[in-house]
Structures are given as structure tokens and as C-alpha cells.
Design an enzyme around this catalytic site. Sequence first.
Site, short mmCIF file in Angstrom:
data_model
loop_
_atom_site.label_atom_id
_atom_site.label_comp_id
_atom_site.label_asym_id
_atom_site.label_seq_id
_atom_site.Cartn_x
_atom_site.Cartn_y
_atom_site.Cartn_z
CE LYS A 58 -3.82 2.01 2.74
NZ LYS A 58 -4.63 1.86 3.96
CB SER B 187 -7.96 3.65 3.07
OG SER B 187 -7.09 3.08 4.03
CB SER C 241 -8.22 0.74 5.89
OG SER C 241 -8.97 1.90 6.10
#
Length: 537
Positions: A106, A181, A205
Amino acid sequence: MTPLRCIRRILLGLPLLCPITAWAFGEVFDVREATIASVHDALFTGKTRCRDIVSSFIARIEEFNPAINAVISLNPAALSDADNLDDRLMAGNTTGALFCVPVLLKDNFDAVGMSTTGGCKALAGNKPLEDAPTVKALKDAGAVILGKTNLHEMALEGLTVSSLGGQTLNPYDLTRTPGGSSGGSGAAIAANMAILATGTDTKNSLRSPASANALFSFRPTRGLISRAGVIPVSWTQDAVGAMARNPQDLAVALTVMASVGSDPRDNATALVHPEVRKIDYLASLRGGSLTGLRLGLLDGFFDHTVSDETTPVNDVMADMVAMLTAAGVDVVNITDPLYDSLAISELNVEGFEFREMLDAHLGATASVQDERPINFNDLYDSGQYLVIPAQHGLIRSASHLSTGDAAYAETLDGIRDLTRALEATFEGNGLDGIIYPEQKNLVVKVGSPSQSGRNGILAALTGFPVVCVPAGFSSPSADAPLGVPVGMEILGRPWSEDLLLNIARHIDELMHTVEPRVYDNVPSITPNVASIPDAYP
Ligand SMILES: *[C@@H]1O[C@H](CO)[C@@H](O)[C@H](O)[C@H]1NC(C)=O
Ligand SMILES: *[C@@H]1O[C@H](CO)[C@@H](O)[C@H](O)[C@H]1NC(C)=O
Ligand SMILES: *[C@@H]1O[C@H](CO)[C@@H](O)[C@H](O)[C@H]1NC(C)=O
């Protein structure tokens, strides 16, 4: 864009706006539904080289990323890293649980040689000089970092749209978001762009993208894994973790990331008992049984209204409960009104903590490029960020709230009460775990104002661990030919990750064998992306 400019962007670690055509290409490795075991089998039986495996995954990204927009930048060193592993392979040294395993990060994890952008234009030039300790642990275990994934900007919402990376789409239904997210990580793993991806979780997330993309993920107990070297939101609520397509690969990722151990840069890691540090989570996936387990079901975490968006989730969960009951699990319906995720969300402290955490992080992180904001105000004065109402509210509150506020101390008291009540629910009902749908409704459509209906806040505030498992799908439709994935959280007591992973493993096996009906839709090969042709038919 010309190929040359394109390659320059890759080398600079800039967002991927163009197909990559210049990778040298040898044997093709079939990346579809590949696992750590299948990569190792191909390597150790001499069928393929590490370079071929890495090239095949890069080709997969090249082919599918334009449709789902999950990967934001590639690691310019991926192929040379693979060559180094091939040299070791030739020398007979294949040490490392993740030897040549392709991993995506990420884009809030620091990794040398790539920018850490948080998806924010203002941070496009934020190139760290040091790997986050979790990234270093992955590399030390032999992982090849392929690149970075898009996220909801600065990890502040669950839609996975950012000023730098744009909107990521759900590979199962291109009209829907991938959750967030960590939505780029979820979409990328579902589309077989890597074996593992990292994520972070402040409210939902690591679980919302797993739920929306039919993946397994863990959110570790607070303190188990160092959060240093990752763009922060909240000391109280942040966690780092990973996603995978099966519980075995997820267990390996957990073992490797937890091996960082106690880290002076994240004082929460001091809480961990030394015995916990010795757990091999892959080994904990053997034996055991569902029979006799007691799992609480949080009735308040359902939306019992009948609608196209809620009924599929309730149906999937009803099938899941029936399957667990048939397997000998005692499912206990918990109706305590305390468990109302909207009410619990009132205790969210990210607004109090975000500005101070970001100030400390941007102030302390050595960067090879100085042209980037040095603190919260600098970043949000730059104009180089995403403006959508859902996260703007948080940014506005973070600009004036602080951890010195009386309301912060009161909210922390509320979190302590909630944690005690949760412990009492476990104790009073003799529970091994607590289950509920990650989201009360299907993952929202692209263009929605927020990722509504999620239940992740309970673990985020209390710091209790969760393993998220694929639970089923909505009925197939024109937009979602396999249905939209629905995920379930299994929340446990602190440090019970080994138990949670083993429950997830048993559920995975049941869904493949005992109850094929639930899992009929599972894309055993490739998540369908109607408009995307198969890379290697
Ligand atoms: C294998 O390679 C790793 C990484 O380069 C190194 O740390 C380790 O010492 C090597 N082991 C042997 C037995 O050579
Ligand atoms: C741990 O670190 C956080 C964030 O840096 C800080 O706010 C907190 O006071 C620290 N706690 C202790 C007990 O040192
Ligand atoms: C739990 O019990 C309540 C009250 O009896 C009932 O209305 C509800 O449907 C049950 N929930 C589940 C998920 O079975």
C-alpha cells in the site's frame, strides 16, 4: 505517452499512466490463483526462474491495471532483485519464507527506491531513505516488492480514490469501489497481480477491501506489529497488516511482519508478551476443529432492512451461520444494545490524533527529496490534495482538535469502557470469537459519498485482533457476473491471531468441500472483469 517517457516514469517511481512494454521476458509463469506454495514449487523443481515469476506478475499488472487502476507505481528494482534471488537459487540458498514471493505495498509504507505518496499529489516526491521495518522484514524473508498500490488518499476514507492515483475499481464489479482505504491492495490481489499485499487499518481499512474482493486479511492486536515507517493517522487506532487469497499465505505474511518484534519507534510494540513472538502462524493452521467452538454473533452489526444492498449480506451471513452450526459451532446471538457500530463510532479519536501524528511523521522521516510538505498544515495549505466531503470533514476537525483537549481524554475513557465491556462479553458467554459481516450492505458504488455501513470500528478502538474471511457472494448480475463478494470478520481476544487464522482455515475448507453452494461462484481462476481478457488463456 511515448514508451521512453513511460519508462522514465517507472524509474522515477511515478504513477503508472502507461503500459509497460520493455520488460525482458522468459518463461511465462501462470500467475492466476498462484500461492506461495505454487511459486516455490515452480522455482524449486527448476521449472522457472525468479525473474520469470516476477516478469509474469509485471505482465499481469501491465495487462489488467488499466481496467481497475489498482497499482500506482512499480518498483524499478523488481527485476534486479529477482536476479539476485536467482543467483542465490543457483547457489542453493533459498532461505526465507517469502523467497521470490511477489508482494505489493500500500502506498503509505516506506520502501527505498520508491515514493511514499499516500495517494496525495503533495507527497509525490516523498522518497524515503529507509524501509519501514515491516517492509525490511518482507524483503529479508525473500519477498520481491513489485510496486505500490493506490489507497483512499492518506487512508482517511474507504472509497479508494486519491488525487494522485484516481479511482480504483472493484474487479468483481467495475461499477463498485474496492472498499478501502487499502482498496488498491485488495483489487490487485483479487486480480492476481501479486501473491500478497500490505495494508493499514484505522477504522476498517484492512477488512473492507478483503470483504469487497473475496480475500483473507488480518488486523493484528495492537502492538503485535510495528507501525513505524508508515504514514500514520491515529496512534490509538492504526494497525498494519496484509491480505491474501488463502489463509496459509496470510499466516506466512503475519509471521514475517510480526518478526519485527519490539520497536522503539512504535511504543505499542512494548506490550507484546515474549511467548507471542515465538508463534509460527503457519504451523498454527494444523489440527484443531470447529466442533465445540463458541462464536458470538453481533446482531446489532446487521441491517435487517430488506433491500438490494442489504439482503444479500444477510443471506450470506445466514448461510454462514447455518454452515458453522452444522459443523458443530455454538453460535450465540449477542443482542446487547452496546454493539451498535454507529454509536461506537462516536468514540473515533482519529480527528484528535491525525495532525500531531502526521507532524511527527513528516518532521522525522528523512527524505531524499526536500520538496514536499513538512507537516500537516504545510500539506493541507498546498492545494495538492483530494477534496471530497467525506474526508474533508476529518481534515477540518484535525486542523483544530488536539490530544490536549478534554474531549480527547473523555473519549479515551469511553474506549476503555468499551474494551472492558467487550472483554466481559467474551467472558460472560464463554466465547472463542465474535463474528459479524464487515459491512451491513454491499460495498458501495463508485461515486458514493462514503463507504457506509462498515463495522470495523469495534476492533479499531479496542485493539482486539480480527481475521476477515470471504463469506459468499450476492447473486450474479450484469455488472457482477460472479456476484459481489461479502466478507465476515472474526474478532478475537488479544493475541489470539493463531486461533482466528485456524478458524478461518476451517471455514475456507468447509466452503470448498461441505457446502459448495455457498462457494459455487468463487472465481477459481480469475475474478471476472467482464471487459478484461484473460492474460494467459
Ligand atoms: C543465504 O542468503 C542470505 C541472504 O543473502 C544470507 O543472509 C545467508 O547468510 C545465506 N545463507 C547461506 C547458508 O549462505
Ligand atoms: C507512545 O507514543 C505516542 C505517539 O508517539 C505518544 O503519544 C504516547 O504518549 C506514547 N506513550 C507512552 C506510554 O510513551
Ligand atoms: C438475534 O435475536 C434477535 C432477538 O431474538 C432476533 O430478532 C435476531 O434476528 C437474531 N439475530 C440473528 C442474526 O439471528
